[in-house]
Motif scaffolding. Structure first.
Motif, PDB file in Angstrom:
ATOM      1  N   PRO A   5     -37.646  -3.717   1.470  1.00  0.00           N
ATOM      2  CA  PRO A   5     -37.434  -3.683   0.018  1.00  0.00           C
ATOM      3  C   PRO A   5     -36.768  -4.964  -0.485  1.00  0.00           C
ATOM      4  O   PRO A   5     -35.933  -5.546   0.197  1.00  0.00           O
ATOM      5  N   VAL A   6     -37.182  -5.376  -1.650  1.00  0.00           N
ATOM      6  CA  VAL A   6     -36.622  -6.566  -2.284  1.00  0.00           C
ATOM      7  C   VAL A   6     -35.649  -6.097  -3.347  1.00  0.00           C
ATOM      8  O   VAL A   6     -35.971  -5.246  -4.165  1.00  0.00           O
ATOM      9  N   THR A   7     -34.455  -6.681  -3.343  1.00  0.00           N
ATOM     10  CA  THR A   7     -33.454  -6.234  -4.307  1.00  0.00           C
ATOM     11  C   THR A   7     -33.616  -6.869  -5.677  1.00  0.00           C
ATOM     12  O   THR A   7     -33.242  -6.288  -6.673  1.00  0.00           O
ATOM     13  N   ARG A   8     -34.153  -8.081  -5.722  1.00  0.00           N
ATOM     14  CA  ARG A   8     -34.344  -8.756  -7.003  1.00  0.00           C
ATOM     15  C   ARG A   8     -35.760  -9.281  -7.095  1.00  0.00           C
ATOM     16  O   ARG A   8     -36.128 -10.183  -6.354  1.00  0.00           O
ATOM     17  N   PRO A   9     -36.572  -8.753  -7.988  1.00  0.00           N
ATOM     18  CA  PRO A   9     -37.928  -9.292  -8.128  1.00  0.00           C
ATOM     19  C   PRO A   9     -37.875 -10.689  -8.757  1.00  0.00           C
ATOM     20  O   PRO A   9     -36.961 -10.994  -9.520  1.00  0.00           O
ATOM     21  N   PRO A  10     -38.835 -11.538  -8.436  1.00  0.00           N
ATOM     22  CA  PRO A  10     -38.843 -12.868  -9.054  1.00  0.00           C
ATOM     23  C   PRO A  10     -39.040 -12.750 -10.559  1.00  0.00           C
ATOM     24  O   PRO A  10     -39.735 -11.857 -11.039  1.00  0.00           O
ATOM     25  N   LYS A  11     -38.391 -13.635 -11.306  1.00  0.00           N
ATOM     26  CA  LYS A  11     -38.497 -13.626 -12.765  1.00  0.00           C
ATOM     27  C   LYS A  11     -39.831 -14.203 -13.239  1.00  0.00           C
ATOM     28  O   LYS A  11     -40.268 -13.924 -14.328  1.00  0.00           O
ATOM     29  N   VAL A  12     -40.430 -15.052 -12.412  1.00  0.00           N
ATOM     30  CA  VAL A  12     -41.744 -15.615 -12.730  1.00  0.00           C
ATOM     31  C   VAL A  12     -42.601 -15.499 -11.480  1.00  0.00           C
ATOM     32  O   VAL A  12     -42.099 -15.298 -10.385  1.00  0.00           O
ATOM     33  N   ALA A  13     -43.892 -15.625 -11.635  1.00  0.00           N
ATOM     34  CA  ALA A  13     -44.786 -15.560 -10.483  1.00  0.00           C
ATOM     35  C   ALA A  13     -44.447 -16.685  -9.511  1.00  0.00           C
ATOM     36  O   ALA A  13     -43.967 -17.747  -9.916  1.00  0.00           O
ATOM     37  N   LEU A  14     -44.662 -16.441  -8.254  1.00  0.00           N
ATOM     38  CA  LEU A  14     -44.350 -17.420  -7.227  1.00  0.00           C
ATOM     39  C   LEU A  14     -44.956 -18.770  -7.579  1.00  0.00           C
ATOM     40  O   LEU A  14     -46.155 -18.882  -7.795  1.00  0.00           O
ATOM     41  N   GLY A  15     -44.121 -19.782  -7.683  1.00  0.00           N
ATOM     42  CA  GLY A  15     -44.586 -21.125  -7.978  1.00  0.00           C
ATOM     43  C   GLY A  15     -44.671 -21.456  -9.460  1.00  0.00           C
ATOM     44  O   GLY A  15     -44.620 -22.611  -9.831  1.00  0.00           O
ATOM     45  N   ALA A  16     -44.810 -20.442 -10.308  1.00  0.00           N
ATOM     46  CA  ALA A  16     -44.925 -20.688 -11.745  1.00  0.00           C
ATOM     47  C   ALA A  16     -43.591 -21.180 -12.300  1.00  0.00           C
ATOM     48  O   ALA A  16     -42.530 -20.822 -11.807  1.00  0.00           O
ATOM     49  N   LEU A  17     -43.656 -22.001 -13.319  1.00  0.00           N
ATOM     50  CA  LEU A  17     -42.449 -22.524 -13.948  1.00  0.00           C
ATOM     51  C   LEU A  17     -42.015 -21.608 -15.082  1.00  0.00           C
ATOM     52  O   LEU A  17     -42.844 -21.199 -15.898  1.00  0.00           O
ATOM     53  N   ASP A  18     -40.719 -21.322 -15.158  1.00  0.00           N
ATOM     54  CA  ASP A  18     -40.226 -20.519 -16.274  1.00  0.00           C
ATOM     55  C   ASP A  18     -40.213 -21.356 -17.552  1.00  0.00           C
ATOM     56  O   ASP A  18     -40.551 -22.545 -17.537  1.00  0.00           O
ATOM     57  N   ASP A  19     -39.805 -20.767 -18.656  1.00  0.00           N
ATOM     58  CA  ASP A  19     -39.889 -21.455 -19.954  1.00  0.00           C
ATOM     59  C   ASP A  19     -38.955 -22.651 -20.067  1.00  0.00           C
ATOM     60  O   ASP A  19     -39.221 -23.566 -20.840  1.00  0.00           O
ATOM     61  N   VAL A  20     -37.874 -22.698 -19.316  1.00  0.00           N
ATOM     62  CA  VAL A  20     -36.965 -23.852 -19.337  1.00  0.00           C
ATOM     63  C   VAL A  20     -37.518 -24.981 -18.464  1.00  0.00           C
ATOM     64  O   VAL A  20     -37.639 -26.121 -18.904  1.00  0.00           O
ATOM     65  N   ARG A  21     -37.869 -24.662 -17.234  1.00  0.00           N
ATOM     66  CA  ARG A  21     -38.337 -25.695 -16.315  1.00  0.00           C
ATOM     67  C   ARG A  21     -39.690 -26.259 -16.719  1.00  0.00           C
ATOM     68  O   ARG A  21     -39.997 -27.418 -16.433  1.00  0.00           O
ATOM     69  N   SER A  22     -40.500 -25.468 -17.412  1.00  0.00           N
ATOM     70  CA  SER A  22     -41.789 -25.991 -17.879  1.00  0.00           C
ATOM     71  C   SER A  22     -41.597 -27.090 -18.924  1.00  0.00           C
ATOM     72  O   SER A  22     -42.386 -28.032 -18.984  1.00  0.00           O
ATOM     73  N   VAL A  23     -40.541 -27.001 -19.713  1.00  0.00           N
ATOM     74  CA  VAL A  23     -40.257 -28.066 -20.690  1.00  0.00           C
ATOM     75  C   VAL A  23     -39.873 -29.346 -19.953  1.00  0.00           C
ATOM     76  O   VAL A  23     -40.362 -30.433 -20.282  1.00  0.00           O
ATOM     77  N   PHE A  24     -39.012 -29.225 -18.945  1.00  0.00           N
ATOM     78  CA  PHE A  24     -38.666 -30.407 -18.155  1.00  0.00           C
ATOM     79  C   PHE A  24     -39.931 -31.022 -17.555  1.00  0.00           C
ATOM     80  O   PHE A  24     -40.137 -32.233 -17.634  1.00  0.00           O
ATOM     81  N   TRP A  25     -40.780 -30.182 -16.971  1.00  0.00           N
ATOM     82  CA  TRP A  25     -41.984 -30.695 -16.335  1.00  0.00           C
ATOM     83  C   TRP A  25     -42.896 -31.388 -17.349  1.00  0.00           C
ATOM     84  O   TRP A  25     -43.434 -32.463 -17.081  1.00  0.00           O
TER      85      TRP A  25
END
Length: 119
Positions: A5-25
């Protein structure tokens, strides 16, 4: 065998950039070849690399990775900012990335990640 069991699911899909990091990218992608791939790790860092398999100088299939680590206070500030403010903040940190890339060699014989801290 039962899955662990995983205690914390990922906030975004594996490898995908969240809304903050996508701006940096989006603000920094012009510093890299057009076919570069950026992926977010589970700790919020961004790993950047690109294929060099067709390059005659390449020993490996991909360039030595560049890893961007973000200061948590900067990430928190970005989350609270509007999109235009996020772009401005990310752009202000581009000189730190440029400085961190000085001497970077994508073809290095020992492809350790170049780590650049943003923030």
């Amino acid at each position: 065998m039962k899955p662990i069991p995983v205690t914390r699911p990922p906030k975004v899909a594996l490898g995908a950039l969240d809304d903050v990091r996508s701006v940096f990218w989006q603000c920094y992608r012009h510093l890299f070849p057009p076919h570069t791939i950026a992926a977010q790790t589970s700790n919020g860092s961004v790993v950047i690399s690109w294929s060099i398999v067709e390059d005659p100088h390449a020993k490996y299939a991909y360039a030595a990775p560049v890893m961007l680590r973000f200061d948590q206070a900067l990430v928190d500030t970005m989350r609270q900012a509007e999109l235009q403010q996020r772009v401005s903040i990310a752009t202000q940190h581009e000189p730190a990335l440029r400085q961190g890339l000085r001497g970077y060699d994508p073809y290095t014989r020992f492809p350790n990640a170049r780590v650049v801290v943003i923030g």
